[in-house]
Design an enzyme around this catalytic site. Structure first.
Site, PDB file in Angstrom:
ATOM      1  N   PRO A  10       3.926  -1.607 -12.046  1.00 46.90           N
ATOM      2  CA  PRO A  10       2.811  -0.955 -11.346  1.00 46.90           C
ATOM      3  C   PRO A  10       1.907  -0.071 -12.207  1.00 46.90           C
ATOM      4  O   PRO A  10       1.805   1.141 -11.996  1.00 46.90           O
ATOM      5  CB  PRO A  10       3.530  -0.138 -10.271  1.00 46.90           C
ATOM      6  CG  PRO A  10       4.834   0.216 -10.893  1.00 46.90           C
ATOM      7  CD  PRO A  10       5.211  -0.992 -11.721  1.00 46.90           C
ATOM      8  N   CYS A  11       1.180  -0.679 -13.117  1.00 44.18           N
ATOM      9  CA  CYS A  11       0.234   0.069 -13.948  1.00 44.18           C
ATOM     10  C   CYS A  11      -0.901   0.653 -13.113  1.00 44.18           C
ATOM     11  O   CYS A  11      -1.538   1.621 -13.536  1.00 44.18           O
ATOM     12  CB  CYS A  11      -0.302  -0.805 -15.077  1.00 44.18           C
ATOM     13  SG  CYS A  11      -1.113  -2.312 -14.533  1.00 44.18           S
TER      14      CYS A  11
END
Length: 159
Positions: free
Chosen positions: A123-124
């Site tokens: 989850p950047c």
């Protein structure tokens, strides 16, 4: 051997690619990308598209998938750190740098974050500016904004 499946999402087509070990890429497709059937899916891409469908339907907050991203040792360290950011939570590049015990590496963290080949699952999009504003996202700030709103995360848009 590479495998691929395409998933229709509220944000457009998402390609889920894998080898025999795990998912190597989750990427939004653009007009210039080929979505074509040159690669068939496998059990891993099927799991990926299934879990991503559940995520977009609001039924999944965590992923349980074998991952096989290719990158440098530092990038791997950053991508592992990103996976510790829980659903509904954001942090800054500086927070990640502190987490990996390299507090002066914020810029390098940002570069590695931008090279993340497995969007959403790693989850950047949950990394925002220190001041709570949206910062770069390879697929565009519109998609980052949508993902954070989907996860009901507070953030500010830059005026």
């Amino acid at each position: 051997m590479m495998y691929q499946q395409i998933l229709q999402t509220p944000l457009g087509e998402l390609a889920v690619r894998a080898n025999e070990l795990g998912i190597t890429h989750v990427q939004f497709l653009t007009f210039s990308d080929e979505a074509g059937g040159q690669h068939a899916g496998n059990a891993i891409t099927a799991m990926g598209t299934s879990q991503l469908s559940e995520y977009f339907a609001g039924e999944r907050k965590t992923f349980s998938l074998p991952l096989a991203p290719q990158g440098t040792e530092f990038q791997q360290k950053i991508w592992a750190a990103l996976q510790t950011i829980e659903f509904g939570v954001t942090c800054s590049y500086g927070d990640i740098a502190k987490y990996i015990q390299q507090p002066t590496a914020s810029r390098a963290v940002g570069m590695a974050n931008g090279k993340n080949p497995i969007a959403i699952v790693i989850p950047c999009h949950r990394v925002i500016g220190q001041n709570g504003t949206l910062t770069g996202y390879a697929s565009g700030l519109d998609k980052k904004s949508w993902l954070l709103q989907h996860e009901q995360v507070p953030f500010r848009l830059i005026d």
